[in-house]
Write an enzyme that holds these catalytic residues in place. Sequence first.
Site, PDB file in Angstrom:
ATOM      1  N   ASP A   1       3.732  -0.709   9.416  1.00 38.40           N
ATOM      2  CA  ASP A   1       4.854   0.028   8.828  1.00 38.40           C
ATOM      3  C   ASP A   1       6.051  -0.838   9.195  1.00 38.40           C
ATOM      4  O   ASP A   1       6.459  -0.871  10.361  1.00 38.40           O
ATOM      5  CB  ASP A   1       5.000   1.422   9.442  1.00 38.40           C
ATOM      6  CG  ASP A   1       6.142   2.186   8.793  1.00 38.40           C
ATOM      7  OD1 ASP A   1       7.216   1.581   8.581  1.00 38.40           O
ATOM      8  OD2 ASP A   1       5.977   3.368   8.477  1.00 38.40           O
ATOM      9  N   HIS A   2       6.594  -1.568   8.222  1.00 41.61           N
ATOM     10  CA  HIS A   2       7.565  -2.595   8.601  1.00 41.61           C
ATOM     11  C   HIS A   2       8.823  -2.005   9.232  1.00 41.61           C
ATOM     12  O   HIS A   2       9.557  -2.701   9.921  1.00 41.61           O
ATOM     13  CB  HIS A   2       7.882  -3.533   7.428  1.00 41.61           C
ATOM     14  CG  HIS A   2       8.811  -2.970   6.407  1.00 41.61           C
ATOM     15  ND1 HIS A   2       8.405  -2.127   5.413  1.00 41.61           N
ATOM     16  CD2 HIS A   2      10.135  -3.140   6.223  1.00 41.61           C
ATOM     17  CE1 HIS A   2       9.439  -1.801   4.661  1.00 41.61           C
ATOM     18  NE2 HIS A   2      10.515  -2.406   5.136  1.00 41.61           N
TER      19      HIS A   2
ATOM     20  N   HIS B   1       7.676   5.538   6.661  1.00 39.56           N
ATOM     21  CA  HIS B   1       8.899   5.094   7.354  1.00 39.56           C
ATOM     22  C   HIS B   1       9.706   6.248   7.962  1.00 39.56           C
ATOM     23  O   HIS B   1      10.078   6.208   9.129  1.00 39.56           O
ATOM     24  CB  HIS B   1       9.820   4.334   6.394  1.00 39.56           C
ATOM     25  CG  HIS B   1       9.146   3.219   5.658  1.00 39.56           C
ATOM     26  ND1 HIS B   1       8.189   2.416   6.218  1.00 39.56           N
ATOM     27  CD2 HIS B   1       9.304   2.760   4.386  1.00 39.56           C
ATOM     28  CE1 HIS B   1       7.775   1.516   5.342  1.00 39.56           C
ATOM     29  NE2 HIS B   1       8.441   1.709   4.224  1.00 39.56           N
TER      30      HIS B   1
HETATM   31  C1  BG6 Z   1       8.863  -0.095   1.143  1.00 36.50           C
HETATM   32  C2  BG6 Z   1       8.892   0.821  -0.041  1.00 36.50           C
HETATM   33  O1  BG6 Z   1       7.878   0.306   2.042  1.00 36.50           O
HETATM   34  O2  BG6 Z   1      10.126  -0.075   1.772  1.00 36.50           O
HETATM   35  C3  BG6 Z   1       9.986   0.420  -1.008  1.00 36.50           C
HETATM   36  O3  BG6 Z   1       7.635   0.772  -0.708  1.00 36.50           O
HETATM   37  C4  BG6 Z   1      11.308   0.314  -0.301  1.00 36.50           C
HETATM   38  O4  BG6 Z   1      10.079   1.346  -2.090  1.00 36.50           O
HETATM   39  C5  BG6 Z   1      11.195  -0.535   0.958  1.00 36.50           C
HETATM   40  O5  BG6 Z   1      12.244  -0.284  -1.192  1.00 36.50           O
HETATM   41  C6  BG6 Z   1      12.464  -0.467   1.786  1.00 36.50           C
HETATM   42  O6  BG6 Z   1      12.391  -1.388   2.832  1.00 36.50           O
HETATM   43  P1  BG6 Z   1      13.717  -1.996   3.490  1.00 36.50           P
HETATM   44  O7  BG6 Z   1      13.219  -2.784   4.640  1.00 36.50           O
HETATM   45  O8  BG6 Z   1      14.372  -2.816   2.419  1.00 36.50           O
HETATM   46  O9  BG6 Z   1      14.554  -0.819   3.882  1.00 36.50           O
END
Ligand code: BG6
Length: 490
Positions: A178-179, A241
């Site tokens: 989960d980044h 997230h």
């Molecule tokens: C991803 C979603 O996991 O996270 C996307 O699938 C979203 O829809 C993205 O745009 C947002 O990531 P960050 O790091 O740009 O906030």
Amino acid sequence: MTRQIIPVDPFDFIIFGGTGDLSERKLLPALYYRQRDHQFSEPTRIIGTSRTKMSDEEFRTFARKAIASHVAAADVDEKELEKFLARLSYVPADATTGTGFDALKKAIGASTAIRAFYMAVSPSLFGSISDQLKKHELITPASRIVVEKPIGRDLASAQALNDLVGDDFHESQIFRIDHYLGKETVQNLMALRFANALYEPLWNSAHIDHVQITVAETVGLEDRVTYYDKAGALRDMVQNHMLQLLCLVAMEAPSSMDADAVRDEKLKVLRALKRINGTEAPKHTVRGQYRAGASAGGPVKGYVEELGSESNTETFVAIKAEIANWRWAGVPFYLRTGKRLAARVSEIVIEFKPIPHSIFNGDSAGPIFANQLVIRLQPDEGVKQYIMIKDPGPGGMRLRQISLDMSFAQQFQSRAPDAYERLIMDVIRGNQTLFMRRDEVEAAWKWIDPIQNAWENAKQDAQGYTAGTWGPSASIALIERDGRTWHESN
Ligand code: BG6
């Protein structure tokens, strides 16, 4: 301050979906940065694979372009880039037929180094890839598999997916990414809570009025038509997230940073979330979909026009969540996320209770605002503590709200590494603290499914909102009904 870089052991990094979007935008740039910062030991190799036929040289050209487009020009060091490209090779393979897996085995050879298989592909392929890896005896004790979301679209499909991968890999070898957990400020949230004595005694329902978590984006559908329209914001952002952020705010102090110690505490939070059923859903949730408007400096189409067909998929969700335990009973957690909103901002707002009694003359001193702690994930990562002070000067006692501002960018003046850099290195180190365990993912679905079902059963239409605003008016009503307001997130 110079950052301490501790080299990791040599590894083979095999990217399934090597020529895809994630590989191009995130994985190859992240690996390049780790090369540039001398974190690799020899011999480390990166092997791209996908169904596309491509030579090693063509894959290197692909990687070179990816780095030119997604790494700041000032960070591209030609010597390091050449060293990085020399680590790359490519093997075409098709998991549905097994073609190419013998060649992949040959390319990897008899190495006993750490082996990371990265699934940058559709989840429908996770099972067949992991089966082919097993069949071709590519899974060694030092192997790990990294899976990207979406892990299922509900509890049952998540369990099925976890079973498929779990048949071939042990849970300690499965890294569910989960980044958001790799973002610097998210880890800082743990530092803030557990490396300071200041906040933790106040971190409960006796002192905190409510919590807000906002993840707002200005982008729209982008190129993800097939995936996004089937998912929607609840599955795409909240199940993973947003709930992970909520867990880090709400969990008890783990006994250590050990992966299971942290994940046990997060799991308890997920299990304590109050179920939102069919009758409560209309009061506790809002689903919206953007209409034409203006965003990111220009006119933009509505979701349906962008998609090119009718759709009731939500691009915005707001939820009033509650955690049924001693620490948090009575403290709402308001969550909101959406595409094409007024600004790109992700933040967590902890609003403390108002003072119990004011000694000041309200007419001359002015209003006294409750203290807020704002943890900003992006952009401008940092933490702001809002407090009341006396307005300076010889006049009467006038009060003013100011923020004590801890901007990480200014403090450390260094590039904030992308979440993937940290997470990929954790995969190699075998550290699962920032990865989701199977039971966490499933507990999150157990909370999401009733909301999704309630929406489907009630045939609840997504409410329209103009692109470039903060979502449907019902989202404002959701929090204002409780006498609170969304933090101004600009
Ligand atoms: C991803 C979603 O996991 O996270 C996307 O699938 C979203 O829809 C993205 O745009 C947002 O990531 P960050 O790091 O740009 O906030």
